[in-house]
Design an enzyme around this catalytic site. Structure first.
Site, PDB file in Angstrom:
ATOM      1  N   GLU A 192      -9.799  -0.335  -1.903  1.00 43.26           N
ATOM      2  CA  GLU A 192      -9.622   0.923  -1.529  1.00 43.26           C
ATOM      3  C   GLU A 192      -9.573   1.914  -2.440  1.00 43.26           C
ATOM      4  O   GLU A 192     -10.198   3.014  -2.451  1.00 43.26           O
ATOM      5  CB  GLU A 192      -8.115   0.904  -0.753  1.00 43.26           C
ATOM      6  CG  GLU A 192      -8.109   0.319   0.740  1.00 43.26           C
ATOM      7  CD  GLU A 192      -6.996  -0.342   1.105  1.00 43.26           C
ATOM      8  OE1 GLU A 192      -5.668   0.095   0.559  1.00 43.26           O
ATOM      9  OE2 GLU A 192      -6.752  -0.840   1.986  1.00 43.26           O
ATOM     10  N   LYS A 197       0.912  -1.287  -0.052  1.00 41.01           N
ATOM     11  CA  LYS A 197      -0.001  -0.103  -0.143  1.00 41.01           C
ATOM     12  C   LYS A 197       0.754   1.062  -0.063  1.00 41.01           C
ATOM     13  O   LYS A 197       1.896   1.312  -0.586  1.00 41.01           O
ATOM     14  CB  LYS A 197      -0.893   0.142   1.145  1.00 41.01           C
ATOM     15  CG  LYS A 197      -1.684  -1.154   1.276  1.00 41.01           C
ATOM     16  CD  LYS A 197      -2.922  -1.136   2.007  1.00 41.01           C
ATOM     17  CE  LYS A 197      -3.583  -2.663   2.297  1.00 41.01           C
ATOM     18  NZ  LYS A 197      -4.910  -2.479   2.971  1.00 41.01           N
ATOM     19  N   GLU A 213     -11.431 -10.474  -1.920  1.00 43.58           N
ATOM     20  CA  GLU A 213     -11.013  -9.623  -0.345  1.00 43.58           C
ATOM     21  C   GLU A 213     -12.434  -8.920  -0.076  1.00 43.58           C
ATOM     22  O   GLU A 213     -12.616  -7.861  -0.426  1.00 43.58           O
ATOM     23  CB  GLU A 213      -9.930  -8.432  -0.971  1.00 43.58           C
ATOM     24  CG  GLU A 213      -8.459  -9.114  -1.265  1.00 43.58           C
ATOM     25  CD  GLU A 213      -7.502  -8.236  -1.183  1.00 43.58           C
ATOM     26  OE1 GLU A 213      -6.678  -8.472  -0.264  1.00 43.58           O
ATOM     27  OE2 GLU A 213      -7.666  -6.800  -1.664  1.00 43.58           O
ATOM     28  N   HIS A 226      -8.313  -2.647  -6.476  1.00 39.57           N
ATOM     29  CA  HIS A 226      -8.302  -3.017  -5.060  1.00 39.57           C
ATOM     30  C   HIS A 226      -9.504  -2.359  -4.430  1.00 39.57           C
ATOM     31  O   HIS A 226      -9.778  -1.156  -4.724  1.00 39.57           O
ATOM     32  CB  HIS A 226      -7.024  -2.429  -4.572  1.00 39.57           C
ATOM     33  CG  HIS A 226      -6.798  -2.769  -3.174  1.00 39.57           C
ATOM     34  ND1 HIS A 226      -7.365  -2.113  -2.151  1.00 39.57           N
ATOM     35  CD2 HIS A 226      -6.299  -3.757  -2.322  1.00 39.57           C
ATOM     36  CE1 HIS A 226      -6.925  -2.808  -0.966  1.00 39.57           C
ATOM     37  NE2 HIS A 226      -6.163  -3.766  -1.151  1.00 39.57           N
TER      38      HIS A 226
HETATM   39  C1  PEP Z   1      -5.137  -5.643   1.169  1.00 40.94           C
HETATM   40  O1  PEP Z   1      -5.229  -4.638   1.335  1.00 40.94           O
HETATM   41  O2  PEP Z   1      -5.406  -6.302   0.174  1.00 40.94           O
HETATM   42  C2  PEP Z   1      -5.421  -6.436   2.343  1.00 40.94           C
HETATM   43  C3  PEP Z   1      -5.583  -7.820   2.430  1.00 40.94           C
HETATM   44  O3  PEP Z   1      -4.877  -5.979   3.636  1.00 40.94           O
HETATM   45  P1  PEP Z   1      -4.644  -6.692   5.044  1.00 40.94           P
HETATM   46  O4  PEP Z   1      -3.995  -7.833   5.066  1.00 40.94           O
HETATM   47  O5  PEP Z   1      -4.014  -5.713   5.963  1.00 40.94           O
HETATM   48  O6  PEP Z   1      -6.000  -6.873   5.741  1.00 40.94           O
END
Ligand code: PEP
Length: 249
Positions: free
Chosen positions: A98, A12, A166, A96
């Site tokens: 975000e 990130k 995710e 992603h």
């Molecule tokens: C991500 O941002 O892709 C992620 C999986 O973050 P985390 O492992 O910190 O939950």
């Protein structure tokens, strides 16, 4: 059809050059299974890509965290797929959550990005996943299918695509999906690919899980038949990332 286990580290928007060098040194010293057992890709911020690429062990690879939807030009602040190819960056993370949530990237925009990046020769980690509200209202699969459909509508050759499931409620929260929850969505996604793309793509495409994966929970998740690896955020900045890679064994 064999699917090589895949572990991605999404760093990130973190790190100074000193911190990045330390993470790379830890990765370079790690004892991990060979490349035919696990494919490892780490994704530093754009500005550190050349540094990481030059210092990282040769059996690990690098990914960008994003790229522009088409060729370069008058798009201030963007980085094109072609530039990544020019620097021999093999992978890119697209879609992603975000970026979808904070920067308003739609399913269609992500689908266009995936198609363009593939057309330029990049390999793509394409992220999909539902919010807590969507899960609680029972629409997890509809959301994930719509995100995947926007990619499938634009992509014919899936051989350079890894899908990262995710769940948004699990990202950075410490609230990991249970192995059963992850397996359920991965199996449904694979069925969706079988019905809407092809049996071959369903069998060969890696579907990796992301969301609060750690050294403590990775082994059980990796034991699920449709979990083909991980995309790791927070823990990929720490030495425990080596333990997560070893979950492939
Ligand atoms: C991500 O941002 O892709 C992620 C999986 O973050 P985390 O492992 O910190 O939950």
């Amino acid at each position: 059809m064999g699917r090589t286990f895949f572990v991605g580290g999404n760093w990130k928007c973190n790190g100074t050059s000193e911190e990045i060098k330390k993470i790379v040194a830890t990765l370079n010293a790690g004892q991990v299974p060979s490349q035919d057992v696990v494919e490892v890709v780490v994704s530093p911020p754009f500005v550190f890509l050349p540094l990481v690429k030059s210092e990282l062990r040769s059996d690990f690879h690098v990914a960008a965290q994003n790229c522009w939807v088409k060729n370069g030009g008058a798009f201030t602040g963007e980085v094109s797929a072609n530039m990544l190819v020019n620097l021999s960056i093999p992978w890119v993370i697209l879609g992603h959550s975000e970026r979808r949530a904070i920067l308003g990237e739609s399913n269609e925009f992500v689908g266009d990005k995936v198609a363009y990046a593939l057309s330029q020769g990049l390999k793509v980690i394409a992220c999909v996943g539902e919010t807590l509200e969507q899960r609680e209202s029972g629409s997890t699969m509809a959301v994930v299918a719509a995100q995947t459909k926007a990619i499938a509508d634009r992509v014919k050759d899936w051989s350079n695509v890894v899908i990262a499931y995710e769940p948004v409620w699990a990202i950075g929260t410490g609230k990991v999906a249970t192995p059963a929850q992850a397996q359920e969505v991965h199996a449904e996604l694979r069925k969706w690919l079988q019905a809407n793309v092809s049996a071959e793509v369903a069998a060969s495409t890696r579907i990796i899980y992301g969301g609060s994966v750690s050294g403590a929970n990775c082994k059980e998740l990796a034991g699920q038949p449709d979990v083909d690896g991980f995309l790791v955020g927070g823990a990929s900045l720490k030495p425990e990332f080596i333990d997560i890679i070893k979950a492939a064994e």
